[in-house]
Design a protein around this motif. Structure first.
Motif, PDB file in Angstrom:
ATOM      1  N   ASP A  75       0.722  -1.170  -0.053  1.00 26.99           N
ATOM      2  CA  ASP A  75       0.115   0.005  -0.060  1.00 26.99           C
ATOM      3  C   ASP A  75       0.839   1.134   0.055  1.00 26.99           C
ATOM      4  O   ASP A  75       1.968   1.259   0.481  1.00 26.99           O
ATOM      5  N   LEU A  76       0.156   2.373  -0.985  1.00 26.93           N
ATOM      6  CA  LEU A  76       1.092   3.633  -0.640  1.00 26.93           C
ATOM      7  C   LEU A  76       0.140   4.665  -0.400  1.00 26.93           C
ATOM      8  O   LEU A  76      -1.070   4.383  -0.944  1.00 26.93           O
ATOM      9  N   ASP A  77       0.526   5.733   0.133  1.00 23.61           N
ATOM     10  CA  ASP A  77      -0.543   6.901   0.388  1.00 23.61           C
ATOM     11  C   ASP A  77      -0.678   7.557  -0.987  1.00 23.61           C
ATOM     12  O   ASP A  77      -0.151   7.270  -2.006  1.00 23.61           O
ATOM     13  N   GLU A  78      -1.679   8.398  -0.922  1.00 21.08           N
ATOM     14  CA  GLU A  78      -2.037   8.901  -2.191  1.00 21.08           C
ATOM     15  C   GLU A  78      -0.948   9.601  -2.853  1.00 21.08           C
ATOM     16  O   GLU A  78      -0.984   9.676  -4.255  1.00 21.08           O
ATOM     17  N   ALA A  79      -0.224  10.523  -2.121  1.00 17.43           N
ATOM     18  CA  ALA A  79       0.901  11.413  -2.661  1.00 17.43           C
ATOM     19  C   ALA A  79       1.747  10.623  -3.343  1.00 17.43           C
ATOM     20  O   ALA A  79       2.132  10.652  -4.154  1.00 17.43           O
ATOM     21  N   ARG A  80       2.188   9.339  -2.704  1.00 18.35           N
ATOM     22  CA  ARG A  80       3.087   8.615  -3.179  1.00 18.35           C
ATOM     23  C   ARG A  80       2.669   7.599  -4.388  1.00 18.35           C
ATOM     24  O   ARG A  80       3.494   7.630  -5.511  1.00 18.35           O
ATOM     25  N   GLN A  81       1.439   7.486  -4.449  1.00 20.12           N
ATOM     26  CA  GLN A  81       0.775   6.793  -5.671  1.00 20.12           C
ATOM     27  C   GLN A  81       0.919   8.044  -6.867  1.00 20.12           C
ATOM     28  O   GLN A  81       1.405   7.587  -7.911  1.00 20.12           O
ATOM     29  N   ASN A  82       0.658   9.164  -6.647  1.00 21.13           N
ATOM     30  CA  ASN A  82       0.492  10.027  -7.600  1.00 21.13           C
ATOM     31  C   ASN A  82       2.149  10.262  -8.128  1.00 21.13           C
ATOM     32  O   ASN A  82       2.130  10.290  -9.490  1.00 21.13           O
ATOM     33  N   GLN A  83       3.205  10.272  -7.301  1.00 19.03           N
ATOM     34  CA  GLN A  83       4.337  10.510  -7.652  1.00 19.03           C
ATOM     35  C   GLN A  83       4.673   9.336  -8.381  1.00 19.03           C
ATOM     36  O   GLN A  83       5.401   9.696  -9.593  1.00 19.03           O
ATOM     37  N   GLU A  84       4.499   8.135  -8.320  1.00 16.32           N
ATOM     38  CA  GLU A  84       4.753   7.083  -9.205  1.00 16.32           C
ATOM     39  C   GLU A  84       4.156   7.228 -10.531  1.00 16.32           C
ATOM     40  O   GLU A  84       4.757   7.013 -11.870  1.00 16.32           O
ATOM     41  N   ARG A  85       2.973   7.356 -10.372  1.00 19.06           N
ATOM     42  CA  ARG A  85       2.018   7.776 -11.597  1.00 19.06           C
ATOM     43  C   ARG A  85       2.592   8.493 -12.470  1.00 19.06           C
ATOM     44  O   ARG A  85       2.348   8.509 -13.789  1.00 19.06           O
TER      45      ARG A  85
END
Length: 197
Positions: A75-85
């Motif tokens: 799991d990753l928080d939303e900010a980290r998900q957006n960073q990867e995306r």
């Protein structure tokens, strides 16, 4: 000052996040790549290749990196998900410079790798000469075998850099540069000036 010297003395890195449209068109991309390959290449081995990320492929690449990170982390928080995306959507064009250096009876692998690094720098300078800006990044996925496999980069190949190219969306700010006197010595038979002998 001659134009070429002006170009070299005014190049600045613009963060990828500050590079927007327009990016290079197809003809400009081919010109950039023709500039990239005009580097020292001992033995004419062509020890590099290029992977282009443009258009919708940039978003797809980011989604694949995100899926890889989620599989690893759970799991990753939303900010980290957006960073990867958004790894590849920060600039209109991203060019991966891949070192294909391999053992050779005459040419050291280190020289082949430096040739690939020179190709990265030529891309950065070429972008600047065309009125674009660039940032040369590696980041975690340049070193991760699973991430490399996503982009058809072989285990024995190395990512020298992801060069992000686009139009600057902000004024470049220069950073302090070293005084050349602090990074040079002059060799002489009696010993290098500025060092204890």
């Amino acid at each position: 000052m001659p134009e070429a010297l002006s170009l070299l003395t005014t190049r600045r890195t613009i963060p990828a996040i500050a590079l927007g449209a327009p990016g290079p068109d197809e003809e400009q991309i081919r010109t950039l790549l023709s500039i990239a390959v005009r580097v020292p290449d001992h033995g004419k081995l062509k020890p590099w290749r290029f992977v282009l990320f443009e258009g919708d492929a940039r978003e797809a690449a980011g989604e694949k990196l995100l899926a890889l990170k989620l599989a690893e982390a759970g799991d990753l928080d939303e900010a980290r998900q957006n960073q990867e995306r958004t790894r590849f959507t920060r600039a209109p064009l991203v060019i991966a410079v891949v070192s294909t250096a391999a053992p050779h009876f005459k040419i050291p692998e280190w020289e082949q790798q430096m040739s690939a690094a020179a190709a990265c720098m030529n891309l950065v300078l070429g972008a600047h000469a065309m009125g674009f800006a660039a940032q040369w990044l590696t980041e975690w996925y340049a070193y991760d075998d699973k991430a490399k496999a996503l982009f058809a980069i072989e285990e024995n190949e190395r990512v020298v850099g992801f060069v992000h190219i686009g139009t600057p969306q902000e004024e470049p700010v220069d950073r302090p540069r070293p005084d050349v006197e602090t990074v040079m010595t002059r060799w002489s038979p009696e010993g290098a000036e500025g060092t204890d002998t």
